[in-house]
Motif scaffolding. Structure first.
Motif, PDB file in Angstrom:
ATOM      1  N   GLY A 272      19.233   2.252  55.641  1.00  6.36           N
ATOM      2  CA  GLY A 272      18.221   3.276  55.851  1.00  6.36           C
ATOM      3  C   GLY A 272      17.948   4.070  54.586  1.00  6.36           C
ATOM      4  O   GLY A 272      16.801   4.382  54.261  1.00  6.36           O
ATOM      5  N   ALA A 273      19.020   4.426  53.868  1.00  2.73           N
ATOM      6  CA  ALA A 273      18.845   5.142  52.598  1.00  2.73           C
ATOM      7  C   ALA A 273      18.027   4.310  51.620  1.00  2.73           C
ATOM      8  O   ALA A 273      17.117   4.820  50.944  1.00  2.73           O
ATOM      9  CB  ALA A 273      20.212   5.482  52.001  1.00  2.73           C
ATOM     10  N   LEU A 274      18.346   3.015  51.532  1.00  4.56           N
ATOM     11  CA  LEU A 274      17.581   2.128  50.641  1.00  4.56           C
ATOM     12  C   LEU A 274      16.133   2.003  51.090  1.00  4.56           C
ATOM     13  O   LEU A 274      15.218   1.947  50.255  1.00  4.56           O
ATOM     14  CB  LEU A 274      18.234   0.747  50.591  1.00  4.56           C
ATOM     15  N   ALA A 275      15.913   1.974  52.402  1.00  2.00           N
ATOM     16  CA  ALA A 275      14.551   1.889  52.931  1.00  2.00           C
ATOM     17  C   ALA A 275      13.725   3.088  52.485  1.00  2.00           C
ATOM     18  O   ALA A 275      12.552   2.952  52.104  1.00  2.00           O
ATOM     19  CB  ALA A 275      14.581   1.804  54.454  1.00  2.00           C
ATOM     20  N   GLY A 276      14.331   4.284  52.521  1.00  2.00           N
ATOM     21  CA  GLY A 276      13.622   5.479  52.071  1.00  2.00           C
ATOM     22  C   GLY A 276      13.306   5.444  50.589  1.00  2.00           C
ATOM     23  O   GLY A 276      12.231   5.880  50.152  1.00  2.00           O
ATOM     24  N   LEU A 277      14.231   4.918  49.805  1.00  2.00           N
ATOM     25  CA  LEU A 277      14.004   4.795  48.363  1.00  2.00           C
ATOM     26  C   LEU A 277      12.882   3.809  48.063  1.00  2.00           C
ATOM     27  O   LEU A 277      12.012   4.068  47.227  1.00  2.00           O
ATOM     28  CB  LEU A 277      15.302   4.354  47.678  1.00  2.00           C
ATOM     29  N   VAL A 278      12.899   2.681  48.741  1.00  2.00           N
ATOM     30  CA  VAL A 278      11.855   1.674  48.533  1.00  2.00           C
ATOM     31  C   VAL A 278      10.488   2.227  48.940  1.00  2.00           C
ATOM     32  O   VAL A 278       9.497   2.069  48.227  1.00  2.00           O
ATOM     33  CB  VAL A 278      12.181   0.395  49.336  1.00  2.00           C
ATOM     34  N   ALA A 279      10.439   2.891  50.100  1.00  2.00           N
ATOM     35  CA  ALA A 279       9.160   3.355  50.639  1.00  2.00           C
ATOM     36  C   ALA A 279       8.507   4.423  49.760  1.00  2.00           C
ATOM     37  O   ALA A 279       7.285   4.445  49.603  1.00  2.00           O
ATOM     38  CB  ALA A 279       9.352   3.890  52.057  1.00  2.00           C
ATOM     39  N   ILE A 280       9.293   5.316  49.177  1.00  2.00           N
ATOM     40  CA  ILE A 280       8.725   6.414  48.387  1.00  2.00           C
ATOM     41  C   ILE A 280       8.286   5.977  47.000  1.00  2.00           C
ATOM     42  O   ILE A 280       7.508   6.670  46.330  1.00  2.00           O
ATOM     43  CB  ILE A 280       9.733   7.582  48.273  1.00  2.00           C
ATOM     44  N   THR A 281       8.738   4.823  46.558  1.00  2.00           N
ATOM     45  CA  THR A 281       8.522   4.396  45.178  1.00  2.00           C
ATOM     46  C   THR A 281       7.053   4.258  44.806  1.00  2.00           C
ATOM     47  O   THR A 281       6.667   4.537  43.670  1.00  2.00           O
ATOM     48  CB  THR A 281       9.283   3.074  44.928  1.00  2.00           C
ATOM     49  N   ALA A 282       6.199   3.882  45.748  1.00  2.00           N
ATOM     50  CA  ALA A 282       4.776   3.712  45.436  1.00  2.00           C
ATOM     51  C   ALA A 282       4.079   5.037  45.174  1.00  2.00           C
ATOM     52  O   ALA A 282       3.236   5.140  44.288  1.00  2.00           O
ATOM     53  CB  ALA A 282       4.065   2.982  46.571  1.00  2.00           C
ATOM     54  N   GLY A 283       4.418   6.065  45.948  1.00  2.00           N
ATOM     55  CA  GLY A 283       3.677   7.320  45.855  1.00  2.00           C
ATOM     56  C   GLY A 283       4.516   8.514  45.475  1.00  2.00           C
ATOM     57  O   GLY A 283       4.125   9.652  45.720  1.00  2.00           O
ATOM     58  N   THR A 284       5.649   8.266  44.844  1.00  2.00           N
ATOM     59  CA  THR A 284       6.586   9.348  44.550  1.00  2.00           C
ATOM     60  C   THR A 284       5.978  10.464  43.716  1.00  2.00           C
ATOM     61  O   THR A 284       6.377  11.626  43.824  1.00  2.00           O
ATOM     62  CB  THR A 284       7.838   8.763  43.854  1.00  2.00           C
ATOM     63  N   HIS A 285       5.009  10.125  42.886  1.00  2.00           N
ATOM     64  CA  HIS A 285       4.346  11.123  42.039  1.00  2.00           C
ATOM     65  C   HIS A 285       3.173  11.796  42.734  1.00  2.00           C
ATOM     66  O   HIS A 285       2.710  12.851  42.317  1.00  2.00           O
ATOM     67  CB  HIS A 285       3.819  10.449  40.772  1.00  2.00           C
ATOM     68  N   ALA A 286       2.674  11.163  43.811  1.00  2.00           N
ATOM     69  CA  ALA A 286       1.389  11.562  44.395  1.00  2.00           C
ATOM     70  C   ALA A 286       1.525  12.342  45.694  1.00  2.00           C
ATOM     71  O   ALA A 286       0.534  12.878  46.188  1.00  2.00           O
ATOM     72  CB  ALA A 286       0.534  10.314  44.641  1.00  2.00           C
ATOM     73  N   VAL A 287       2.723  12.390  46.269  1.00  2.00           N
ATOM     74  CA  VAL A 287       2.912  13.076  47.539  1.00  2.00           C
ATOM     75  C   VAL A 287       3.712  14.349  47.331  1.00  2.00           C
ATOM     76  O   VAL A 287       4.439  14.499  46.347  1.00  2.00           O
ATOM     77  CB  VAL A 287       3.615  12.169  48.572  1.00  2.00           C
TER      78      VAL A 287
END
Length: 421
Positions: A272-287
């Motif tokens: 689950g922790a890895l899933a959160g890291l993967v998911a945020i990677t696309a928009g980490t700067h934009a959200v």
């Protein structure tokens, strides 16, 4: 003025190579996760795969892959070939030396390649895995990278994938899906009536260590994608959104498993922790931080049901959950940029435009990756073979492929008990 520019360049360069070192350390994280979540008799084989996909990938990416990814665009599809990356790549407008950018992109390419190792663990020929590693770094990954980061057609559409939820992670996840499907499940994974049988890994401790290493390395993966140590506000913001998404995803996954299984599941929560890291990677700067928490919460739900669906419905054996973590959650996080991006997101009055572009990118990368890896794995299977023999699988790949035991007791076999005493 010139001295000031030199100082900025020096700071940017130091930041990029430092983050490259952090991302390189993620290779150890993947190695520990995959080793811990699989059986002891295959530990050495997994170590070798994680070592050699980086070694082979580094070489072929330097020789060919980097230029395909970042060379002058040919129709928005592929970069012009520049063997051994000898050109200046002035069209990129880099503020750091080309070599700093090259090593940073090399460790990203290695990350995309190594994701497959866990999903195909415990039954894949070592030689076949090396062939796969060569081709994904040679052409499959660089083409997708060019579309998005090299000035290709997706970047022209406005597709947003800041650090690689789709370019790196879902590409690796879709490759893992195709490879595991063609390879088939491990012996004993499914009963005669098709019911999934749990095959526990040998060390939850190693798996947990791997997750913590990956979480740590992600602070180079995402903030390093600014390519500038001078972007202090962006860097600190990215640190916060990256961490919040991972924390929220782990928490939500723990709660869901506690409700569904009556106990908080350790391995699923780690994923689950890895899933959160993967998911945020696309928009980490934009959200915003709140948006990051929402993305993490969604990823925490998605990962549980994705892993169960892949295992119990599709009957695809993925020992470490790589397809769900990287493929499904990478695609999910990329789509959610179209919802939560402060500038252009659906919830911020931007309408559906960005969401549609994000969907086009997700499906285009999935189609390209599934098609090319289908051809690659089928070709490997028809020529050198993809899977070890049943006897080799039962005995373990450490002994059969490498002639070692990773957990040998160092006790000479020919010494009697009396001699030992």
């Amino acid at each position: 003025m010139e001295t000031n520019l030199e100082m900025i360049t020096a700071i940017d360069t130091l930041w990029v190579v430092l983050c490259a070192a952090l991302v390189f350390f993620m290779q150890a994280g993947f190695c520990m996760v995959e080793t811990g979540f699989t059986r002891a008799k295959n530990a050495g084989n997994i170590i070798m795969k994680n070592l050699m996909d980086f070694a082979i990938g580094s070489l072929i990416y330097w020789v060919v892959g980097f230029s395909i990814m970042f060379g002058v665009s040919a129709g928005g599809f592929i970069g012009s070939l520049d063997l051994f990356s000898t050109g200046t790549f002035e069209h990129l407008g880099l503020t750091v030396p080309k070599e700093a950018f090259l090593i940073f992109q090399t460790v990203f390419a290695a990350t995309a390649a190594t994701i497959v190792s866990g999903a195909m663990a415990e039954r894949t020929k070592f030689s076949s895995y090396l062939i796969y590693s060569f081709f994904i770094t040679l052409i499959i990954y660089p083409v997708v990278g060019h579309w998005t980061w090299g000035g290709g057609w997706l970047s022209e559409l406005g597709f947003m994938d800041f650090a690689g939820s789709t370019v790196v992670h879902s590409l690796g996840g879709w490759s893992a899906l195709m490879g595991a499907w063609i390879l088939g499940p491990r012996i004993g994974k499914y009963s005669s009536d098709g019911k999934s049988q749990a095959i526990p890994g040998h060390s939850l401790t190693l798996g947990a260590l791997g997750v913590f290493i990956l979480w740590f390395g992600w602070f180079g993966f995402n903030p390093g994608s600014t390519l500038s140590g001078m972007a202090s506000v962006d860097i600190s913001h990215i640190f916060v959104t990256t961490n919040l998404s991972a924390a929220m995803a782990a928490t939500v996954t723990m709660i869901i498993t506690w409700i569904r299984y009556k106990k908080p599941d350790v391995s699923m929560t780690l994923n689950g922790a890895l899933a959160g890291l993967v998911a945020i990677t696309a928009g980490t700067h934009a959200v915003s931080p709140v948006g990051a928490v929402c993305i993490g919460a969604i990823a925490g739900v998605v990962i549980v049901y994705a892993i169960e669906f892949i295992d119990k419905v599709l009957k695809i054996d993925d020992p470490v959950g790589a397809i769900g973590v990287h493929g499904v959650c990478g695609a999910t996080g990329t789509l959610l940029v179209g919802v939560f991006a402060v500038d252009g997101g659906l919830l911020y009055g931007g309408g559906f435009d960005l969401l549609i572009v994000q969907a086009i990118g997700v499906f285009a990368v999935a189609a390209w990756t599934l098609t090319t890896t289908f051809i690659l794995f089928k070709t490997i299977k028809a020529t050198v073979g993809l899977r070890v023999h049943a006897e080799e699988e039962i005995n373990g790949l450490d002994i059969e492929e490498h002639g070692i035991e990773s957990y040998a007791d160092f006790q000479p076999k020919n010494i009697s008990l009396t001699q030992q005493i």
